[in-house]
Design a protein around this motif. Structure first.
Motif, PDB file in Angstrom:
ATOM      1  N   LEU A 195      32.005  40.476  48.158  1.00 40.81           N
ATOM      2  CA  LEU A 195      32.420  40.207  46.782  1.00 40.81           C
ATOM      3  C   LEU A 195      33.414  41.250  46.286  1.00 40.81           C
ATOM      4  N   ASP A 196      33.363  42.467  46.862  1.00 43.10           N
ATOM      5  CA  ASP A 196      34.281  43.512  46.399  1.00 43.10           C
ATOM      6  C   ASP A 196      35.694  43.335  46.946  1.00 43.10           C
ATOM      7  N   LEU A 197      35.943  42.215  47.637  1.00 45.85           N
ATOM      8  CA  LEU A 197      37.309  41.891  48.056  1.00 45.85           C
ATOM      9  C   LEU A 197      38.130  41.307  46.906  1.00 45.85           C
ATOM     10  N   CYS A 198      37.471  40.963  45.809  1.00 39.78           N
ATOM     11  CA  CYS A 198      38.194  40.397  44.664  1.00 39.78           C
ATOM     12  C   CYS A 198      39.228  41.388  44.145  1.00 39.78           C
ATOM     13  N   ASN A 199      40.418  40.920  43.934  1.00 36.99           N
ATOM     14  CA  ASN A 199      41.465  41.725  43.318  1.00 36.99           C
ATOM     15  C   ASN A 199      41.307  41.731  41.805  1.00 36.99           C
ATOM     16  N   HIS A 200      42.011  42.667  41.168  1.00 42.11           N
ATOM     17  CA  HIS A 200      41.906  42.861  39.728  1.00 42.11           C
ATOM     18  C   HIS A 200      42.661  41.790  38.961  1.00 42.11           C
ATOM     19  N   GLY A 201      41.990  41.190  38.009  1.00 44.33           N
ATOM     20  CA  GLY A 201      42.629  40.249  37.098  1.00 44.33           C
ATOM     21  C   GLY A 201      42.392  40.732  35.684  1.00 44.33           C
ATOM     22  N   GLY A 202      43.103  41.752  35.283  1.00 47.76           N
ATOM     23  CA  GLY A 202      42.866  42.377  33.987  1.00 47.76           C
ATOM     24  C   GLY A 202      43.616  41.720  32.846  1.00 47.76           C
ATOM     25  N   ASP A 203      43.334  42.203  31.639  1.00 51.36           N
ATOM     26  CA  ASP A 203      44.037  41.725  30.452  1.00 51.36           C
ATOM     27  C   ASP A 203      45.494  42.179  30.498  1.00 51.36           C
ATOM     28  N   ALA A 204      46.349  41.389  29.878  1.00 55.57           N
ATOM     29  CA  ALA A 204      47.766  41.749  29.777  1.00 55.57           C
ATOM     30  C   ALA A 204      48.309  41.262  28.447  1.00 55.57           C
ATOM     31  N   THR A 205      49.203  42.052  27.876  1.00 55.38           N
ATOM     32  CA  THR A 205      49.859  41.656  26.623  1.00 55.38           C
ATOM     33  C   THR A 205      51.163  42.436  26.489  1.00 55.38           C
ATOM     34  N   PRO A 206      52.205  41.816  25.945  1.00 58.82           N
ATOM     35  CA  PRO A 206      53.476  42.534  25.734  1.00 58.82           C
ATOM     36  C   PRO A 206      53.395  43.451  24.522  1.00 58.82           C
ATOM     37  N   TRP A 207      52.574  44.524  24.624  1.00 65.29           N
ATOM     38  CA  TRP A 207      52.350  45.379  23.464  1.00 65.29           C
ATOM     39  C   TRP A 207      53.598  46.146  23.051  1.00 65.29           C
ATOM     40  N   HIS A 208      54.588  46.264  23.954  1.00 63.40           N
ATOM     41  CA  HIS A 208      55.827  46.926  23.558  1.00 63.40           C
ATOM     42  C   HIS A 208      56.581  46.104  22.510  1.00 63.40           C
ATOM     43  N   LEU A 209      56.200  44.826  22.388  1.00 61.66           N
ATOM     44  CA  LEU A 209      56.768  43.970  21.344  1.00 61.66           C
ATOM     45  C   LEU A 209      55.820  43.855  20.155  1.00 61.66           C
ATOM     46  N   ARG A 210      54.726  44.659  20.182  1.00 59.52           N
ATOM     47  CA  ARG A 210      53.671  44.603  19.172  1.00 59.52           C
ATOM     48  C   ARG A 210      53.095  43.192  19.071  1.00 59.52           C
ATOM     49  N   ASP A 211      53.039  42.534  20.226  1.00 53.26           N
ATOM     50  CA  ASP A 211      52.424  41.215  20.325  1.00 53.26           C
ATOM     51  C   ASP A 211      50.967  41.428  20.708  1.00 53.26           C
ATOM     52  N   THR A 212      50.046  41.022  19.846  1.00 48.39           N
ATOM     53  CA  THR A 212      48.634  41.286  20.087  1.00 48.39           C
ATOM     54  C   THR A 212      47.933  40.183  20.872  1.00 48.39           C
ATOM     55  N   ARG A 213      48.667  39.156  21.260  1.00 47.15           N
ATOM     56  CA  ARG A 213      48.051  38.094  22.050  1.00 47.15           C
ATOM     57  C   ARG A 213      47.736  38.618  23.448  1.00 47.15           C
ATOM     58  N   VAL A 214      46.498  38.452  23.877  1.00 50.26           N
ATOM     59  CA  VAL A 214      46.054  38.983  25.156  1.00 50.26           C
ATOM     60  C   VAL A 214      45.857  37.844  26.144  1.00 50.26           C
ATOM     61  N   SER A 215      46.426  38.008  27.326  1.00 46.15           N
ATOM     62  CA  SER A 215      46.229  37.057  28.406  1.00 46.15           C
ATOM     63  C   SER A 215      45.120  37.575  29.308  1.00 46.15           C
ATOM     64  N   HIS A 216      44.043  36.799  29.433  1.00 42.37           N
ATOM     65  CA  HIS A 216      42.904  37.187  30.271  1.00 42.37           C
ATOM     66  C   HIS A 216      43.094  36.569  31.656  1.00 42.37           C
ATOM     67  N   ARG A 217      43.413  37.379  32.640  1.00 45.84           N
ATOM     68  CA  ARG A 217      43.769  36.866  33.956  1.00 45.84           C
ATOM     69  C   ARG A 217      42.572  36.716  34.885  1.00 45.84           C
ATOM     70  N   GLY A 218      41.485  37.385  34.569  1.00 47.84           N
ATOM     71  CA  GLY A 218      40.303  37.248  35.413  1.00 47.84           C
ATOM     72  C   GLY A 218      39.705  35.857  35.296  1.00 47.84           C
ATOM     73  N   ASN A 219      39.270  35.273  36.403  1.00 42.64           N
ATOM     74  CA  ASN A 219      38.649  33.947  36.373  1.00 42.64           C
ATOM     75  C   ASN A 219      37.228  33.961  36.918  1.00 42.64           C
TER      76      ASN A 219
END
Length: 492
Positions: A195-219
């Motif tokens: 199970l520890d073969l799973c790669n990271h699917g972390g949160d992402a957001t274009p915060w440099h644009l002060r965009d607070t919408r978060v994309s949750h990539r983990g499934n």
């Protein structure tokens, strides 16, 4: 972004052996396949799944499990100051012992699947002074050095006691493995084969644009299920329906510090990135006094009174945080500036108190939102105090930003440059080049820099892969500071 886990195997052969072993001890892995793809080795769904479905499980008895004593700290770097062992040392002992048994270990298939020189890939265990100079961020450098000192002490103690770990390098390898691959469950820590073969699917957001919408990539999410310890299983359950391209698991909502030091990569567009402005109240007070941010202090008695007021203000913030169920926010070390421009409320409250602000007896200096509401209710004094506290934060950001030896645009030029790494998949190279190329265009415009001139100048060079990794890490710290200085502080 999914992280490339470099391994000693270039094919799925070791994964196949590991999978066979997991199945033989009662595991269930048929809904996931190990593969070597664009991002290196990972897991993917073998067929469509339903949300909430268990897609893989491993019996707890087949895992490495460590339950630390109640006194152990939650600090991700080390244990409490009085304890000499690095955190997770017992779990590393277990793994290193099994590795020393080689083929005689019942976990041989799992041990053989782990990277053979993992300790050389992680900054926490491998960075030497010549590598560290490229980091240029004191809090991270200090913690890496502390970790390495305690790791060395732990190795020496094992050698003297003649314990199961008779090879210093093997113990360093095991420590790197448990830091980068283990699962946390309350105070327990686990190594879960396959199970520890799973790669990271972390949160992402274009915060440099002060965009607070978060994309949750983990499934996927994991949990322990079962009627008792003897029958417990570690399960991976799907968060989505369908058949995503890759099975991804979030390694946690944390800043780039931990990913950089203990995983060996820097997430792109991580909304949880931060910069430590001060270690705490003492450091903040000393800096403010040294840099002339405490007007009206005529004698030592007045200074002591203000320090006591600041201490009370900080205690009040922490009390409110605990009552609001946000204990973790005040247990984390350091007073921080977050990627979205928010500032630790303890810093705002302490700065206002150190500058002589007075607060209503029944409310004290509290969180940023509460402090801002007091401006509306109580008038100009609070508004003036809040503005002055903001100036302290910005002055500190300016100082930290100016302490770097290179500027952000020059770093981004070097990071956007095509790489020649033969051990990094092309798709990962393309994603990084696109990201840093976009950041270069964005910050060149905002800093009024000519990107073509910066490219021709090539002021920053990365002499090694470690130097480049450090460059990625420090560039994101610079972005956080730049946004605070030029886009402002959130809510202030």
């Amino acid at each position: 972004m999914a992280h490339l886990r470099r391994t000693c195997a270039s094919s799925t052969s070791t994964c196949s052996t590991l999978r066979t072993w997991v199945e033989s001890v009662g595991g269930h892995t048929s809904r996931l396949d190990a593969f070597v793809g664009a991002r290196g080795r990972g897991l993917r769904f073998s067929s469509p799944v339903s949300q909430g479905e268990c897609v893989a499980s491993v019996p707890l008895r087949a895992c490495f499990v460590d339950l630390p004593p109640p006194s152990a700290t939650k600090d991700p770097w080390t244990r409490a100051e009085g304890e000499q062992e690095p955190r997770l040392a017992r779990l590393a002992d277990m793994l290193a012992h099994e590795a020393s048994l080689e083929g005689a270990s019942r976990h041989a298939a799992y041990v053989d699947s782990l990277p053979s020189h993992l300790e050389d890939e992680l900054p926490a265990s491998s960075f030497v002074p010549s590598d560290m100079k490229h980091v240029e961020y004191a809090p991270c450098m200090e913690q890496i050095q502390l970790y390495q000192r305690r790791l060395a002490t732990s190795q020496e103690r094992r050698s003297i006691r003649g314990r199961c770990v008779d090879d210093e390098r093997r113990f360093a390898w095991a420590m790197a493995a448990v830091h980068s691959r283990s699962f946390a469950c309350g105070r327990a820590r686990l190594l879960v084969p396959f199970l520890d073969l799973c790669n990271h699917g972390g949160d992402a957001t274009p915060w440099h644009l002060r965009d607070t919408r978060v994309s949750h990539r983990g499934n996927l999410q994991w949990r322990i299920d079962g009627p008792d310890e003897a029958h417990a299983r570690v399960e991976l359950r799907s968060l989505v329906s369908g058949q995503p391209e890759e099975a991804l698991l979030s390694y946690g909502e944390r800043s780039n510090d931990h990913f950089f030091a203990f995983y060996g990569f820097v997430p792109l567009a991580n909304p949880h990135e931060d910069v430590v402005l001060f270690a705490g109240l003492d450091a903040c007070a000393t800096w403010m006094k040294t840099n002339g941010h405490v007007p009206g202090v005529k004698d030592q008695a007045e200074w002591i009174r203000r320090c006591e007021a600041a201490e009370a203000a900080v205690a009040n913030v922490e009390r409110i945080a605990v009552e609001a169920g946000e204990r973790g926010a005040v247990e984390a070390p350091g007073w921080k500036l977050l990627a979205d421009g928010r500032v630790d409320a303890r810093l705002l409250s302490a700065a206002a108190a150190l500058q002589g602000a007075s607060f209503a007896r029944d409310k004290g200096a509290t969180y940023g939102d509460e402090l801002r509401r007091s401006v509306e209710e109580d008038g100009a004094l609070e508004e003036e105090a809040l503005a002055a506290a903001k100036e302290v934060v910005l002055a500190r950001c300016e100082e930290l930003s100016g302490a770097f030896s290179t500027d952000l645009v020059d770093d981004l030029v070097a990071l956007a440059r095509p790489r020649k790494d033969v051990d990094v998949p092309n798709a990962m190279l393309d994603e990084q080049e696109d990201y840093y190329g976009t950041m270069l265009a964005h910050y060149s415009m905002r800093m009024d820099r000519n990107p073509l001139e910066a490219v021709r100048a090539e002021r920053v060079q990365f002499p090694s892969a470690k130097a480049r990794l450090a460059g990625e890490y420090r560039a994101h710290k610079k972005m956080v500071l730049f946004e605070a200085l030029h886009a402002g502080l959130a809510g202030l």
